[in-house]
Design a protein around this motif. Structure first.
Motif, PDB file in Angstrom:
ATOM      1  N   VAL A  94       0.867  -1.177   0.000  1.00 21.74           N
ATOM      2  CA  VAL A  94       0.000   0.000   0.000  1.00 21.74           C
ATOM      3  C   VAL A  94       0.899   1.221   0.000  1.00 21.74           C
ATOM      4  CG1 VAL A  94      -1.839   1.245   1.184  1.00 21.74           C
ATOM      5  CG2 VAL A  94      -1.741  -1.262   1.314  1.00 21.74           C
ATOM      6  N   SER A  95       0.857   1.970  -1.087  1.00 26.02           N
ATOM      7  CA  SER A  95       1.778   3.089  -1.254  1.00 26.02           C
ATOM      8  C   SER A  95       1.093   4.426  -1.022  1.00 26.02           C
ATOM      9  CB  SER A  95       2.362   3.063  -2.673  1.00 26.02           C
ATOM     10  OG  SER A  95       3.024   4.267  -2.967  1.00 26.02           O
ATOM     11  N   VAL A  96       1.719   5.267  -0.186  1.00 30.29           N
ATOM     12  CA  VAL A  96       1.272   6.653  -0.048  1.00 30.29           C
ATOM     13  C   VAL A  96       2.317   7.578  -0.681  1.00 30.29           C
ATOM     14  CG1 VAL A  96      -0.135   6.243   1.993  1.00 30.29           C
ATOM     15  CG2 VAL A  96       2.268   6.860   2.287  1.00 30.29           C
ATOM     16  N   LEU A  97       3.076   7.033  -1.631  1.00 30.87           N
ATOM     17  CA  LEU A  97       4.144   7.769  -2.300  1.00 30.87           C
ATOM     18  C   LEU A  97       3.601   8.521  -3.501  1.00 30.87           C
ATOM     19  CD1 LEU A  97       6.819   4.908  -2.311  1.00 30.87           C
ATOM     20  CD2 LEU A  97       6.272   6.512  -0.487  1.00 30.87           C
ATOM     21  N   ALA A  98       3.577   9.823  -3.433  1.00 29.41           N
ATOM     22  CA  ALA A  98       3.058  10.639  -4.532  1.00 29.41           C
ATOM     23  C   ALA A  98       3.905  10.432  -5.783  1.00 29.41           C
ATOM     24  CB  ALA A  98       3.068  12.117  -4.131  1.00 29.41           C
ATOM     25  N   GLY A  99       3.223  10.193  -6.904  1.00 31.80           N
ATOM     26  CA  GLY A  99       3.899  10.098  -8.190  1.00 31.80           C
ATOM     27  C   GLY A  99       4.432   8.734  -8.562  1.00 31.80           C
ATOM     28  N   VAL A 100       4.354   7.756  -7.656  1.00 30.33           N
ATOM     29  CA  VAL A 100       4.877   6.416  -7.948  1.00 30.33           C
ATOM     30  C   VAL A 100       3.716   5.511  -8.340  1.00 30.33           C
ATOM     31  CG1 VAL A 100       6.267   4.489  -7.113  1.00 30.33           C
ATOM     32  CG2 VAL A 100       6.694   6.794  -6.245  1.00 30.33           C
ATOM     33  N   SER A 101       3.693   5.077  -9.582  1.00 29.64           N
ATOM     34  CA  SER A 101       2.580   4.286 -10.086  1.00 29.64           C
ATOM     35  C   SER A 101       2.621   2.855  -9.554  1.00 29.64           C
ATOM     36  CB  SER A 101       2.607   4.249 -11.617  1.00 29.64           C
ATOM     37  OG  SER A 101       3.719   3.498 -12.076  1.00 29.64           O
ATOM     38  N   THR A 102       1.475   2.186  -9.608  1.00 33.28           N
ATOM     39  CA  THR A 102       1.428   0.778  -9.195  1.00 33.28           C
ATOM     40  C   THR A 102       2.315  -0.062 -10.099  1.00 33.28           C
ATOM     41  OG1 THR A 102      -0.556   0.410 -10.550  1.00 33.28           O
ATOM     42  CG2 THR A 102      -0.904   0.975  -8.237  1.00 33.28           C
ATOM     43  N   LYS A 112       4.934  -9.758  -9.699  1.00 33.57           N
ATOM     44  CA  LYS A 112       3.531  -9.334  -9.767  1.00 33.57           C
ATOM     45  C   LYS A 112       2.902  -9.556  -8.399  1.00 33.57           C
ATOM     46  CE  LYS A 112       2.965 -10.315 -14.691  1.00 33.57           C
ATOM     47  NZ  LYS A 112       2.214 -11.095 -15.717  1.00 33.57           N
ATOM     48  N   LEU A 113       2.390  -8.494  -7.820  1.00 38.16           N
ATOM     49  CA  LEU A 113       1.788  -8.611  -6.503  1.00 38.16           C
ATOM     50  C   LEU A 113       0.734  -7.527  -6.326  1.00 38.16           C
ATOM     51  CD1 LEU A 113       4.508  -7.445  -3.902  1.00 38.16           C
ATOM     52  CD2 LEU A 113       4.292  -6.639  -6.226  1.00 38.16           C
ATOM     53  N   PRO A 114      -0.145  -7.683  -5.318  1.00 36.28           N
ATOM     54  CA  PRO A 114      -1.210  -6.700  -5.114  1.00 36.28           C
ATOM     55  C   PRO A 114      -0.623  -5.354  -4.677  1.00 36.28           C
ATOM     56  CG  PRO A 114      -1.621  -8.734  -3.884  1.00 36.28           C
ATOM     57  CD  PRO A 114      -0.211  -8.788  -4.345  1.00 36.28           C
ATOM     58  N   VAL A 115      -1.012  -4.289  -5.382  1.00 39.07           N
ATOM     59  CA  VAL A 115      -0.526  -2.950  -5.045  1.00 39.07           C
ATOM     60  C   VAL A 115      -1.706  -1.988  -4.969  1.00 39.07           C
ATOM     61  CG1 VAL A 115       1.001  -1.032  -5.656  1.00 39.07           C
ATOM     62  CG2 VAL A 115       1.660  -3.387  -6.235  1.00 39.07           C
ATOM     63  N   VAL A 116      -1.743  -1.212  -3.910  1.00 38.86           N
ATOM     64  CA  VAL A 116      -2.748  -0.160  -3.739  1.00 38.86           C
ATOM     65  C   VAL A 116      -2.020   1.170  -3.684  1.00 38.86           C
ATOM     66  CG1 VAL A 116      -4.597   0.772  -2.297  1.00 38.86           C
ATOM     67  CG2 VAL A 116      -4.232  -1.717  -2.425  1.00 38.86           C
ATOM     68  N   ARG A 117      -2.490   2.116  -4.460  1.00 35.58           N
ATOM     69  CA  ARG A 117      -1.929   3.468  -4.427  1.00 35.58           C
ATOM     70  C   ARG A 117      -2.917   4.362  -3.699  1.00 35.58           C
ATOM     71  NH1 ARG A 117      -0.135   6.912  -9.780  1.00 35.58           N
ATOM     72  NH2 ARG A 117       0.546   8.812  -8.686  1.00 35.58           N
ATOM     73  N   ALA A 118      -2.456   5.008  -2.634  1.00 30.99           N
ATOM     74  CA  ALA A 118      -3.334   5.828  -1.808  1.00 30.99           C
ATOM     75  C   ALA A 118      -2.879   7.284  -1.815  1.00 30.99           C
ATOM     76  CB  ALA A 118      -3.351   5.308  -0.375  1.00 30.99           C
ATOM     77  N   VAL A 126      -5.839  14.380  12.184  1.00 28.90           N
ATOM     78  CA  VAL A 126      -6.987  14.591  13.075  1.00 28.90           C
ATOM     79  C   VAL A 126      -8.170  13.702  12.674  1.00 28.90           C
ATOM     80  CG1 VAL A 126      -6.358  16.921  13.784  1.00 28.90           C
ATOM     81  CG2 VAL A 126      -7.710  16.607  11.700  1.00 28.90           C
ATOM     82  N   GLY A 127      -7.880  12.640  11.895  1.00 29.87           N
ATOM     83  CA  GLY A 127      -8.925  11.684  11.522  1.00 29.87           C
ATOM     84  C   GLY A 127      -9.912  12.190  10.505  1.00 29.87           C
ATOM     85  N   LYS A 128      -9.512  13.198   9.694  1.00 30.78           N
ATOM     86  CA  LYS A 128     -10.440  13.809   8.737  1.00 30.78           C
ATOM     87  C   LYS A 128      -9.893  13.809   7.308  1.00 30.78           C
ATOM     88  CE  LYS A 128     -13.570  15.060  11.815  1.00 30.78           C
ATOM     89  NZ  LYS A 128     -14.947  14.504  11.810  1.00 30.78           N
ATOM     90  N   SER A 129      -9.069  12.850   6.990  1.00 26.65           N
ATOM     91  CA  SER A 129      -8.510  12.795   5.640  1.00 26.65           C
ATOM     92  C   SER A 129      -9.586  12.439   4.610  1.00 26.65           C
ATOM     93  CB  SER A 129      -7.395  11.749   5.567  1.00 26.65           C
ATOM     94  OG  SER A 129      -6.898  11.621   4.244  1.00 26.65           O
ATOM     95  N   ALA A 130      -9.374  12.914   3.389  1.00 31.00           N
ATOM     96  CA  ALA A 130     -10.132  12.437   2.228  1.00 31.00           C
ATOM     97  C   ALA A 130      -9.125  11.663   1.392  1.00 31.00           C
ATOM     98  CB  ALA A 130     -10.712  13.602   1.445  1.00 31.00           C
ATOM     99  N   THR A 131      -9.247  10.342   1.332  1.00 29.42           N
ATOM    100  CA  THR A 131      -8.225   9.496   0.721  1.00 29.42           C
ATOM    101  C   THR A 131      -8.725   8.845  -0.563  1.00 29.42           C
ATOM    102  OG1 THR A 131      -7.304   8.982   2.915  1.00 29.42           O
ATOM    103  CG2 THR A 131      -6.666   7.542   1.091  1.00 29.42           C
ATOM    104  N   GLY A 132      -8.016   9.092  -1.652  1.00 27.56           N
ATOM    105  CA  GLY A 132      -8.288   8.396  -2.902  1.00 27.56           C
ATOM    106  C   GLY A 132      -7.492   7.115  -2.953  1.00 27.56           C
ATOM    107  N   LEU A 133      -8.120   6.018  -3.407  1.00 25.65           N
ATOM    108  CA  LEU A 133      -7.462   4.713  -3.460  1.00 25.65           C
ATOM    109  C   LEU A 133      -7.590   4.124  -4.859  1.00 25.65           C
ATOM    110  CD1 LEU A 133      -8.957   3.246  -0.152  1.00 25.65           C
ATOM    111  CD2 LEU A 133      -6.590   3.984  -0.472  1.00 25.65           C
TER     112      LEU A 133
END
Length: 278
Positions: A94-102, A112-118, A126-133
């Motif tokens: 699970v990547s939170v790295l901006a600009g790094v594609s799956t 080949k393995l499961p990859v999620v880009r967040a 503060v528990g109020k993120s808006a997260t794109g996955l």
């Protein structure tokens, strides 16, 4: 879910750890964390949340349901290179790295393995993120649910096609800064009309919270809500007329477009850096 491992221990990793522990999704001892060399940071996280800090990668990654890549984007090649021999084709990254594609993450992992880009934002603190996955083709339904559950501990989530991640970055990833910019302007305006700084801050914060809640709970679009509080010849109309004269709405639109374009440019530059043309 029995175990999560974090590669990187910066502010976003800590925000996620805090959310996971406070929501009781996992206990601290089920979370493992490493970084390049800052033992003091690992010790601090252990004291605050009860997590395990370790530089033993086999111990860190063994049996992890998810491995969170939370290092700096420029460290992606080094970081993934160090752990790739411990990854299996069932390990979810699970990547939170901006600009790094799956795709690039798979290439760096050499399997080949499961990859999620967040793409969360700093409001995760503060528990109020808006997260794109965005997920690749190897992520199972169970893994998709796991990653959704993880990020829901720090806010709301939305699954999108990976081609939309740059747009998510431009809108909500960078979005908190746009709101802070607006607050700065309102604070300066409050000072110029003679309001006390602390009182002005409280009024501004409550006004923003109230307006956001109205948008969230009302079926009416923001344009209609704005019209309903804008009486002809009134104070709101006078203020909005000034904003229109400075073309503020289009400035915000262009701000979001440019941030999105920059996200794309950074992604291309990072990809070229990881895989230079020979």
């Amino acid at each position: 879910m029995k175990k999560i491992a974090f590669i990187g221990a910066g502010s976003m990793a800590e925000a996620m750890i805090s959310g996971i522990v406070e929501s009781k999704l996992l206990k601290g001892e089920q979370i493992w964390v490493t970084n390049r060399s800052n033992q003091e940071k690992l010790d601090n996280l252990h004291e605050k949340y009860g997590v395990n800090g370790s530089y033993n990668l086999e111990e860190l990654l063994d049996g992890a349901d998810a491995v969170i890549l939370a290092m700096k984007p420029k460290e992606a090649a080094t970081g993934i290179g160090q752990i790739k021999s411990y990854l299996t084709e069932k390990t979810m990254l699970v990547s939170v790295l901006a600009g790094v594609s799956t795709e690039n993450i798979e290439l760096l992992a050499e399997k080949k393995l499961p990859v999620v880009r967040a793409m969360p934002n700093t409001s995760a603190t503060v528990g109020k993120s808006a997260t794109g996955l965005a997920i690749n083709a190897h992520v199972t339904d169970v893994q998709k649910k796991i990653v959704q559950t993880i990020f829901e501990t720090v806010g709301m989530t939305a699954f999108v096609d990976e081609s939309k991640i740059d747009a998510i970055t431009g809108l909500s990833g960078s979005g908190p800064a746009y709101i802070y910019y607006l607050i700065e302007a309102m604070e300066k305006g409050a000072a110029e009309i003679g309001l006390d700084q602390q009182m002005a801050k409280e009024l501004i914060v409550q006004t923003l919270l109230g307006a956001a809640d109205m948008v969230a709970k009302s079926a009416k679009p923001a344009k209609q809500l704005r019209a309903e509080v804008t009486s002809p010849g009134g104070t709101t109309e006078a203020g909005l007329r000034v904003l229109a004269s400075y073309d503020v709405q289009n400035a915000f639109i262009n701000c979001i477009k440019e941030a999105t374009a920059q996200s794309k440019r950074l992604g291309i530059a990072l990809s070229d850096e990881l895989y230079p043309v020979k």
